[in-house]
Structures are given as structure tokens and as C-alpha cells.
Scaffold this motif. Sequence first.
Motif, PDB file in Angstrom:
ATOM      1  N   GLY A  12       1.449 -19.680  55.733  1.00  0.00           N
ATOM      2  CA  GLY A  12       1.683 -18.819  54.459  1.00  0.00           C
ATOM      3  C   GLY A  12       0.893 -19.182  53.362  1.00  0.00           C
ATOM      4  O   GLY A  12       0.420 -18.348  52.503  1.00  0.00           O
ATOM      5  N   ASN A  13       0.430 -20.555  53.215  1.00  0.00           N
ATOM      6  CA  ASN A  13      -0.202 -20.816  52.086  1.00  0.00           C
ATOM      7  C   ASN A  13      -1.964 -20.278  52.199  1.00  0.00           C
ATOM      8  O   ASN A  13      -2.525 -19.735  51.616  1.00  0.00           O
ATOM      9  N   VAL A  14      -2.303 -20.273  53.587  1.00  0.00           N
ATOM     10  CA  VAL A  14      -3.374 -19.989  53.944  1.00  0.00           C
ATOM     11  C   VAL A  14      -3.664 -18.337  53.832  1.00  0.00           C
ATOM     12  O   VAL A  14      -4.551 -18.073  53.195  1.00  0.00           O
ATOM     13  N   GLY A  15      -2.631 -17.988  54.258  1.00  0.00           N
ATOM     14  CA  GLY A  15      -2.449 -16.292  54.019  1.00  0.00           C
ATOM     15  C   GLY A  15      -2.726 -16.102  52.433  1.00  0.00           C
ATOM     16  O   GLY A  15      -3.437 -15.078  52.275  1.00  0.00           O
ATOM     17  N   ALA A  16      -1.913 -16.651  51.669  1.00  0.00           N
ATOM     18  CA  ALA A  16      -2.160 -16.275  50.073  1.00  0.00           C
ATOM     19  C   ALA A  16      -3.266 -16.721  49.759  1.00  0.00           C
ATOM     20  O   ALA A  16      -3.784 -15.923  48.773  1.00  0.00           O
ATOM     21  N   VAL A  17      -3.935 -17.821  50.001  1.00  0.00           N
ATOM     22  CA  VAL A  17      -5.317 -18.134  49.663  1.00  0.00           C
ATOM     23  C   VAL A  17      -6.383 -17.187  49.932  1.00  0.00           C
ATOM     24  O   VAL A  17      -7.306 -16.423  49.377  1.00  0.00           O
ATOM     25  N   LEU A  18      -6.176 -16.332  51.264  1.00  0.00           N
ATOM     26  CA  LEU A  18      -7.038 -15.596  51.942  1.00  0.00           C
ATOM     27  C   LEU A  18      -6.764 -14.106  50.843  1.00  0.00           C
ATOM     28  O   LEU A  18      -7.861 -13.394  50.672  1.00  0.00           O
ATOM     29  N   ARG A  19      -5.727 -13.914  50.431  1.00  0.00           N
ATOM     30  CA  ARG A  19      -5.550 -12.724  49.765  1.00  0.00           C
ATOM     31  C   ARG A  19      -6.025 -13.063  48.309  1.00  0.00           C
ATOM     32  O   ARG A  19      -6.777 -12.072  47.876  1.00  0.00           O
ATOM     33  N   LEU A  20      -5.992 -14.169  47.785  1.00  0.00           N
ATOM     34  CA  LEU A  20      -6.581 -14.537  46.242  1.00  0.00           C
ATOM     35  C   LEU A  20      -8.121 -14.214  46.451  1.00  0.00           C
ATOM     36  O   LEU A  20      -8.633 -13.636  45.565  1.00  0.00           O
ATOM     37  N   CYS A  21      -8.665 -14.957  47.531  1.00  0.00           N
ATOM     38  CA  CYS A  21     -10.090 -14.840  47.647  1.00  0.00           C
ATOM     39  C   CYS A  21     -10.659 -13.357  47.885  1.00  0.00           C
ATOM     40  O   CYS A  21     -11.559 -13.040  47.404  1.00  0.00           O
ATOM     41  N   ALA A  22      -9.692 -12.599  48.601  1.00  0.00           N
ATOM     42  CA  ALA A  22     -10.291 -11.140  48.742  1.00  0.00           C
ATOM     43  C   ALA A  22     -10.154 -10.655  47.421  1.00  0.00           C
ATOM     44  O   ALA A  22     -11.142  -9.651  46.963  1.00  0.00           O
ATOM     45  N   CYS A  23      -9.267 -10.832  46.491  1.00  0.00           N
ATOM     46  CA  CYS A  23      -8.879 -10.302  45.088  1.00  0.00           C
ATOM     47  C   CYS A  23     -10.297 -10.496  44.219  1.00  0.00           C
ATOM     48  O   CYS A  23     -10.700  -9.745  43.429  1.00  0.00           O
ATOM     49  N   PHE A  24     -10.691 -11.703  44.491  1.00  0.00           N
ATOM     50  CA  PHE A  24     -11.796 -12.487  43.608  1.00  0.00           C
ATOM     51  C   PHE A  24     -13.101 -12.252  44.022  1.00  0.00           C
ATOM     52  O   PHE A  24     -14.038 -12.705  43.487  1.00  0.00           O
ATOM     53  N   GLY A  25     -13.212 -12.016  45.249  1.00  0.00           N
ATOM     54  CA  GLY A  25     -14.604 -12.078  46.050  1.00  0.00           C
ATOM     55  C   GLY A  25     -15.221 -13.360  46.327  1.00  0.00           C
ATOM     56  O   GLY A  25     -16.348 -13.746  46.420  1.00  0.00           O
ATOM     57  N   ALA A  26     -14.172 -14.128  46.535  1.00  0.00           N
ATOM     58  CA  ALA A  26     -14.699 -15.558  46.882  1.00  0.00           C
ATOM     59  C   ALA A  26     -14.525 -15.755  48.705  1.00  0.00           C
ATOM     60  O   ALA A  26     -13.564 -15.398  49.160  1.00  0.00           O
ATOM     61  N   ALA A  27     -15.298 -16.506  49.077  1.00  0.00           N
ATOM     62  CA  ALA A  27     -15.379 -17.060  50.369  1.00  0.00           C
ATOM     63  C   ALA A  27     -14.415 -17.842  50.995  1.00  0.00           C
ATOM     64  O   ALA A  27     -14.034 -18.911  49.989  1.00  0.00           O
ATOM     65  N   VAL A  28     -13.736 -18.159  51.904  1.00  0.00           N
ATOM     66  CA  VAL A  28     -12.947 -19.072  52.363  1.00  0.00           C
ATOM     67  C   VAL A  28     -13.413 -19.879  53.555  1.00  0.00           C
ATOM     68  O   VAL A  28     -13.845 -19.364  54.340  1.00  0.00           O
ATOM     69  N   ASP A  29     -13.442 -21.432  53.523  1.00  0.00           N
ATOM     70  CA  ASP A  29     -13.769 -22.254  54.559  1.00  0.00           C
ATOM     71  C   ASP A  29     -12.492 -22.797  54.867  1.00  0.00           C
ATOM     72  O   ASP A  29     -11.754 -23.420  54.066  1.00  0.00           O
ATOM     73  N   ALA A  46       1.164 -12.928  55.180  1.00  0.00           N
ATOM     74  CA  ALA A  46       0.693 -13.334  53.829  1.00  0.00           C
ATOM     75  C   ALA A  46      -0.448 -12.725  53.263  1.00  0.00           C
ATOM     76  O   ALA A  46      -0.467 -12.122  52.090  1.00  0.00           O
ATOM     77  N   ALA A  47      -1.494 -12.736  54.043  1.00  0.00           N
ATOM     78  CA  ALA A  47      -2.635 -11.804  53.552  1.00  0.00           C
ATOM     79  C   ALA A  47      -2.590 -10.639  53.788  1.00  0.00           C
ATOM     80  O   ALA A  47      -3.468  -9.839  52.970  1.00  0.00           O
ATOM     81  N   MET A  48      -1.710  -9.995  54.439  1.00  0.00           N
ATOM     82  CA  MET A  48      -1.633  -8.494  54.732  1.00  0.00           C
ATOM     83  C   MET A  48      -2.946  -7.872  54.957  1.00  0.00           C
ATOM     84  O   MET A  48      -3.882  -8.430  55.766  1.00  0.00           O
ATOM     85  N   ASP A  49      -3.250  -6.644  54.403  1.00  0.00           N
ATOM     86  CA  ASP A  49      -4.476  -6.001  54.746  1.00  0.00           C
ATOM     87  C   ASP A  49      -5.869  -6.678  54.122  1.00  0.00           C
ATOM     88  O   ASP A  49      -6.899  -6.159  54.487  1.00  0.00           O
ATOM     89  N   TYR A  50      -5.690  -7.567  53.157  1.00  0.00           N
ATOM     90  CA  TYR A  50      -6.609  -8.294  52.278  1.00  0.00           C
ATOM     91  C   TYR A  50      -7.347  -9.122  53.269  1.00  0.00           C
ATOM     92  O   TYR A  50      -8.638  -9.434  52.906  1.00  0.00           O
ATOM     93  N   ILE A  51      -6.915  -9.565  54.308  1.00  0.00           N
ATOM     94  CA  ILE A  51      -7.665 -10.292  55.436  1.00  0.00           C
ATOM     95  C   ILE A  51      -8.873  -9.699  55.712  1.00  0.00           C
ATOM     96  O   ILE A  51     -10.110 -10.456  56.101  1.00  0.00           O
ATOM     97  N   ASP A  52      -9.184  -8.508  55.672  1.00  0.00           N
ATOM     98  CA  ASP A  52     -10.087  -7.672  56.093  1.00  0.00           C
ATOM     99  C   ASP A  52     -11.418  -7.555  55.004  1.00  0.00           C
ATOM    100  O   ASP A  52     -12.313  -7.048  55.188  1.00  0.00           O
ATOM    101  N   HIS A  53     -11.018  -8.056  53.984  1.00  0.00           N
ATOM    102  CA  HIS A  53     -11.879  -8.084  52.740  1.00  0.00           C
ATOM    103  C   HIS A  53     -12.189  -9.463  52.225  1.00  0.00           C
ATOM    104  O   HIS A  53     -12.618  -9.578  50.903  1.00  0.00           O
ATOM    105  N   VAL A  54     -12.157 -10.508  53.061  1.00  0.00           N
ATOM    106  CA  VAL A  54     -12.647 -12.008  52.731  1.00  0.00           C
ATOM    107  C   VAL A  54     -13.295 -12.426  53.903  1.00  0.00           C
ATOM    108  O   VAL A  54     -13.269 -12.130  54.962  1.00  0.00           O
ATOM    109  N   SER A  55     -14.402 -13.250  53.408  1.00  0.00           N
ATOM    110  CA  SER A  55     -15.227 -13.855  54.286  1.00  0.00           C
ATOM    111  C   SER A  55     -14.297 -15.205  54.962  1.00  0.00           C
ATOM    112  O   SER A  55     -14.406 -16.071  53.780  1.00  0.00           O
ATOM    113  N   VAL A  56     -14.195 -15.364  56.017  1.00  0.00           N
ATOM    114  CA  VAL A  56     -13.576 -16.304  56.548  1.00  0.00           C
ATOM    115  C   VAL A  56     -14.423 -17.285  57.312  1.00  0.00           C
ATOM    116  O   VAL A  56     -14.878 -16.563  58.342  1.00  0.00           O
TER     117      VAL A  56
END
Length: 150
Positions: A12-29, A46-56
Motif C-alpha cells: 500500500g505504501n508503494v502504491g501511494a508513492v506511485l500515485r504521488l509520483c504520477a501526480c508530480f511527474g517524478a520517476a520511482v526506483d 493504492a496506485a489505481m489507474d495512476y500506475i500507468d502514468h509513472v515511470s517505475v
Amino acid sequence: MRIALFEPEIAGNVGAVLRLCACFGAAVDLIEPMGFLWDDRRVRRAAMDYIDHVSVTRHASFEAFKATIGPARLVLFTTKTDQSAYGFSYRPDDVLIFGKESAGVPAQVSDACQARVRIPMRAEVRSMNLATSAALALGEALRQTGTLPG
């Protein structure tokens, strides 16, 4: 700017960070091993459809991750320093790194970071939630560097 999560344990924490980074345009490692299966439905929930908008990018180890960052500066968020995250000067190419929920990062990871900062909080409490910490950190770093989106 990038967020790196060292051996995260809670989907859940990773999903929330993915959503955060999708919103701000930051990549996630994501630095493995992780404490859950990557296909765990809780990450997607947790990331919902935002996971498609973040570079992981997933990395098999800290060494593998470190080999990909080039000259970028590693800024470790930790409770084991007195340097305030709000008094620190961020750069647009910084990698903001957060340790695992139960234990932070080992000494060799801390030693590999060029800076260590702390989110100020009351002395009576141990630490904040990982996703909350990432949100505060990324928001401040983007604000300082003038790279907040729209």
C-alpha cells in the motif's frame, strides 16, 4: 527528480508513492527485495489507474540501482540526522531515497548517500508513514527547484 524506495515492505505504501509520483511527474526506483509480490493487487489498488502514468524501475540490489543514477545526488531521508529537510538545498536531478518501513537503510547505504536529511517532527514519535514522508519531501524539493507541475 526521482524517489527511490529501499526494500519497501508494504504494498500500500508503494502504491501511494506511485500515485504521488504520477501526480508530480517524478520517476520511482524500487530497490529489491521487496516485502510483497510485485503483482500484489494492493499495489494496483493504492496506485489505481495512476500506475500507468509513472515511470517505475525495479533494481535487483542497491548496487544495481546505484549504477543507474550517474552523477545524481542521493538524498537520504532518515531519523538519524539533525539536518532539516526544509533547510536543505535540493537540485532538480536529486534522487530522494527512503528506507524500508521497519528498519530504514543499512550503514553502507547511508554512507553511499551524499546527503542525509530529516523531516522535523515531535520527539515523542518515532517516524512518519513512508508515503507521507515521500509526499512532504517531494513537494518541498520540487517547490525549491521551481519544478512543481502546472
